[in-house]
Design an enzyme around this catalytic site. Sequence first.
Site, PDB file in Angstrom:
ATOM      1  N   LYS A  25       0.874  -1.172   0.000  1.00 43.92           N
ATOM      2  CA  LYS A  25       0.000   0.000   0.000  1.00 43.92           C
ATOM      3  C   LYS A  25       0.908   1.218   0.000  1.00 43.92           C
ATOM      4  O   LYS A  25       2.071   1.139   0.403  1.00 43.92           O
ATOM      5  CB  LYS A  25      -0.858   0.000   1.268  1.00 43.92           C
ATOM      6  CG  LYS A  25      -2.070   0.889   1.204  1.00 43.92           C
ATOM      7  CD  LYS A  25      -3.318   0.134   0.782  1.00 43.92           C
ATOM      8  CE  LYS A  25      -4.511   1.051   0.721  1.00 43.92           C
ATOM      9  NZ  LYS A  25      -5.735   0.361   0.367  1.00 43.92           N
TER      10      LYS A  25
ATOM     11  N   GLY B 166     -25.183   3.316   4.115  1.00 50.60           N
ATOM     12  CA  GLY B 166     -24.315   3.944   3.116  1.00 50.60           C
ATOM     13  C   GLY B 166     -24.732   3.543   1.716  1.00 50.60           C
ATOM     14  O   GLY B 166     -24.495   2.419   1.284  1.00 50.60           O
TER      15      GLY B 166
ATOM     16  N   GLY C 230     -23.631   4.658  -1.184  1.00 56.06           N
ATOM     17  CA  GLY C 230     -22.647   5.221  -2.105  1.00 56.06           C
ATOM     18  C   GLY C 230     -22.486   4.283  -3.287  1.00 56.06           C
ATOM     19  O   GLY C 230     -23.417   3.567  -3.668  1.00 56.06           O
ATOM     20  N   LYS C 231     -21.283   4.252  -3.835  1.00 57.12           N
ATOM     21  CA  LYS C 231     -21.063   3.446  -5.041  1.00 57.12           C
ATOM     22  C   LYS C 231     -21.352   1.969  -4.770  1.00 57.12           C
ATOM     23  O   LYS C 231     -22.082   1.317  -5.502  1.00 57.12           O
ATOM     24  CB  LYS C 231     -19.614   3.625  -5.522  1.00 57.12           C
ATOM     25  CG  LYS C 231     -19.326   5.037  -6.003  1.00 57.12           C
ATOM     26  CD  LYS C 231     -17.934   5.176  -6.588  1.00 57.12           C
ATOM     27  CE  LYS C 231     -16.829   5.077  -5.570  1.00 57.12           C
ATOM     28  NZ  LYS C 231     -16.812   6.148  -4.562  1.00 57.12           N
ATOM     29  N   VAL C 232     -20.788   1.438  -3.682  1.00 61.06           N
ATOM     30  CA  VAL C 232     -20.974   0.013  -3.394  1.00 61.06           C
ATOM     31  C   VAL C 232     -22.402  -0.243  -2.910  1.00 61.06           C
ATOM     32  O   VAL C 232     -23.072  -1.182  -3.367  1.00 61.06           O
ATOM     33  CB  VAL C 232     -19.962  -0.483  -2.337  1.00 61.06           C
ATOM     34  CG1 VAL C 232     -20.191  -1.952  -2.036  1.00 61.06           C
ATOM     35  CG2 VAL C 232     -18.529  -0.260  -2.801  1.00 61.06           C
ATOM     36  N   GLY C 233     -22.876   0.588  -1.982  1.00 61.83           N
ATOM     37  CA  GLY C 233     -24.206   0.396  -1.397  1.00 61.83           C
ATOM     38  C   GLY C 233     -25.304   0.360  -2.454  1.00 61.83           C
ATOM     39  O   GLY C 233     -26.262  -0.397  -2.348  1.00 61.83           O
TER      40      GLY C 233
HETATM   41  P1  NAI Z   1     -18.689   6.064  -1.325  1.00 61.82           P
HETATM   42  O1  NAI Z   1     -17.946   7.226  -0.814  1.00 61.82           O
HETATM   43  O2  NAI Z   1     -19.162   6.042  -2.751  1.00 61.82           O
HETATM   44  O3  NAI Z   1     -19.997   5.788  -0.433  1.00 61.82           O
HETATM   45  C1  NAI Z   1     -20.048   5.938   0.944  1.00 61.82           C
HETATM   46  C2  NAI Z   1     -21.460   6.386   1.294  1.00 61.82           C
HETATM   47  O4  NAI Z   1     -21.597   6.379   2.708  1.00 61.82           O
HETATM   48  C3  NAI Z   1     -21.769   7.805   0.811  1.00 61.82           C
HETATM   49  O5  NAI Z   1     -22.997   7.824   0.105  1.00 61.82           O
HETATM   50  C4  NAI Z   1     -21.841   8.596   2.105  1.00 61.82           C
HETATM   51  O6  NAI Z   1     -22.757   9.687   2.036  1.00 61.82           O
HETATM   52  C5  NAI Z   1     -22.312   7.544   3.072  1.00 61.82           C
HETATM   53  N1  NAI Z   1     -22.031   7.835   4.478  1.00 61.82           N
HETATM   54  C6  NAI Z   1     -20.951   8.445   5.027  1.00 61.82           C
HETATM   55  N2  NAI Z   1     -21.073   8.532   6.362  1.00 61.82           N
HETATM   56  C7  NAI Z   1     -22.249   7.936   6.673  1.00 61.82           C
HETATM   57  C8  NAI Z   1     -22.939   7.705   7.892  1.00 61.82           C
HETATM   58  N3  NAI Z   1     -22.433   8.104   9.051  1.00 61.82           N
HETATM   59  N4  NAI Z   1     -24.139   7.079   7.822  1.00 61.82           N
HETATM   60  C9  NAI Z   1     -24.664   6.693   6.658  1.00 61.82           C
HETATM   61  N5  NAI Z   1     -24.058   6.882   5.467  1.00 61.82           N
HETATM   62  C10 NAI Z   1     -22.868   7.501   5.485  1.00 61.82           C
HETATM   63  O7  NAI Z   1     -17.750   4.800  -1.017  1.00 61.82           O
HETATM   64  P2  NAI Z   1     -17.843   3.347  -1.629  1.00 61.82           P
HETATM   65  O8  NAI Z   1     -16.878   3.213  -2.741  1.00 61.82           O
HETATM   66  O9  NAI Z   1     -19.269   2.973  -1.840  1.00 61.82           O
HETATM   67  O10 NAI Z   1     -17.242   2.476  -0.435  1.00 61.82           O
HETATM   68  C11 NAI Z   1     -18.012   2.176   0.728  1.00 61.82           C
HETATM   69  C12 NAI Z   1     -17.124   1.476   1.742  1.00 61.82           C
HETATM   70  O11 NAI Z   1     -16.608   0.277   1.178  1.00 61.82           O
HETATM   71  C13 NAI Z   1     -15.905   2.293   2.182  1.00 61.82           C
HETATM   72  O12 NAI Z   1     -15.655   2.013   3.543  1.00 61.82           O
HETATM   73  C14 NAI Z   1     -14.788   1.731   1.342  1.00 61.82           C
HETATM   74  O13 NAI Z   1     -13.524   1.862   1.978  1.00 61.82           O
HETATM   75  C15 NAI Z   1     -15.192   0.273   1.245  1.00 61.82           C
HETATM   76  N6  NAI Z   1     -14.646  -0.398   0.073  1.00 61.82           N
HETATM   77  C16 NAI Z   1     -14.907   0.080  -1.167  1.00 61.82           C
HETATM   78  C17 NAI Z   1     -14.380  -0.560  -2.282  1.00 61.82           C
HETATM   79  C18 NAI Z   1     -14.679  -0.084  -3.662  1.00 61.82           C
HETATM   80  O14 NAI Z   1     -14.307  -0.766  -4.634  1.00 61.82           O
HETATM   81  N7  NAI Z   1     -15.351   1.043  -3.854  1.00 61.82           N
HETATM   82  C19 NAI Z   1     -13.503  -1.750  -2.149  1.00 61.82           C
HETATM   83  C20 NAI Z   1     -13.368  -2.231  -0.791  1.00 61.82           C
HETATM   84  C21 NAI Z   1     -13.899  -1.542   0.262  1.00 61.82           C
END
Ligand code: NAI
Length: 360
Positions: A83, A183, A185-188
């Site tokens: 990393k 959450g 976001g992208k993954v959710g």
């Molecule tokens: P993202 O930034 O697109 O989505 C995160 C979402 O969580 C956002 O919509 C944000 O508004 C929401 N959020 C933040 N604080 C919050 C809270 N207190 N309560 C409710 N919602 C809240 O990130 P992404 O890419 O969807 O990743 C999500 C998680 O998965 C992160 O922890 C990331 O490290 C992990 N992850 C992501 C990977 C990927 O390929 N994108 C790979 C492995 C892990």
Amino acid sequence: MGVFASTDDPGSAGHEQVVFCQDRQSGLRAIIGIYSTALGPALGGTRFYPYASEAAALADVLDLSRGMAYKNALAGLDLGGGKAVIWGDPDQLKSESLLRAYGRFVQSLGGRYYTACDVGTFVADMDVIARETRYVTGRSVEHGGAGDSSVLTAWGVFQGMRAAAEHVWGTPSLRGRRVGVAGLGKVGRHLTGHLVDDGAEVVATDVDPRALAWARTNHPGVTLVDDTSALVAADIDVYAPCALGGALNDDTVPALRARVVAGAANNQLAHPGIEKQLADRGVLYAPDYVVNAGGVIQVADEIEGFNFDRAKLRATRIFDTTRQILRLADDEGVPPAVAADRLAERRMAEVGRLRAIHLR
Ligand code: NAI
């Protein structure tokens, strides 16, 4: 604490290599941590973050690179763990020259370390870094890259969740189960789609009104709740943390009503004792780094020349890996995270050992 002392982890062989990189003109200050190359070149993203101190940056890169070795081993990849961190505020500091300087340092390692995206770095940044090094993945689709890794991250989380459901309820189907997604976001969002397709009832929350609006438009059947504490206390069968780390803590675990936790967020356990609290409450925790490996599987595939179907097949195997870990945990009477670590260490030792066979 000095660098050697920092890497002297009593539970492991320690880090192989820690590289400090500086380019004064562009303001680059980066640290690359290579924990292990037992299974192949070390792969892990670059985090661009305004750490409070050099010590904090070093501690993070050591922690994250060790985690990647375990994640990559369990993902079945022929890749070790590494990393990198770039110390500074990406909004102020990020520039073409900084990224290219960083790319040259990555190149100088001759393929011992492959970089990719992490917090503060994006697909477009990888395209810039790629102008200086071959050892970068997670580039844009236009540049032959794997693109947005959240697609297979969500697919892998869904597979891990199915394996956990099978362990608890005897069937991998989530039909009729209430799944809480924290959450969107992208993954959710991708995960919500898989759950709805499988017939699950999704309850979700997000702090961003745009994410809630997305749910209302795309999945009107999803129940939205005010915040994570309301979600955790809701009558749900599965809890999927998909926002930030530390989702499982001294406040959430006692309130949790779900039988299964399986989500994308990294570092879900706020501290080591949390695992026992979960087990005591009869909650099955599918380790985060096992179920969220779909993203690294997606970007790792790019090293061979990206093929989405092949990568998806690999991410689908997260079902089998999760199942194996949950069974091992039962057999050995340890929490799933301990079983996962043991399995990763076994693969690193067994496959890594083969490198001792001399090849011309
Ligand atoms: P993202 O930034 O697109 O989505 C995160 C979402 O969580 C956002 O919509 C944000 O508004 C929401 N959020 C933040 N604080 C919050 C809270 N207190 N309560 C409710 N919602 C809240 O990130 P992404 O890419 O969807 O990743 C999500 C998680 O998965 C992160 O922890 C990331 O490290 C992990 N992850 C992501 C990977 C990927 O390929 N994108 C790979 C492995 C892990």
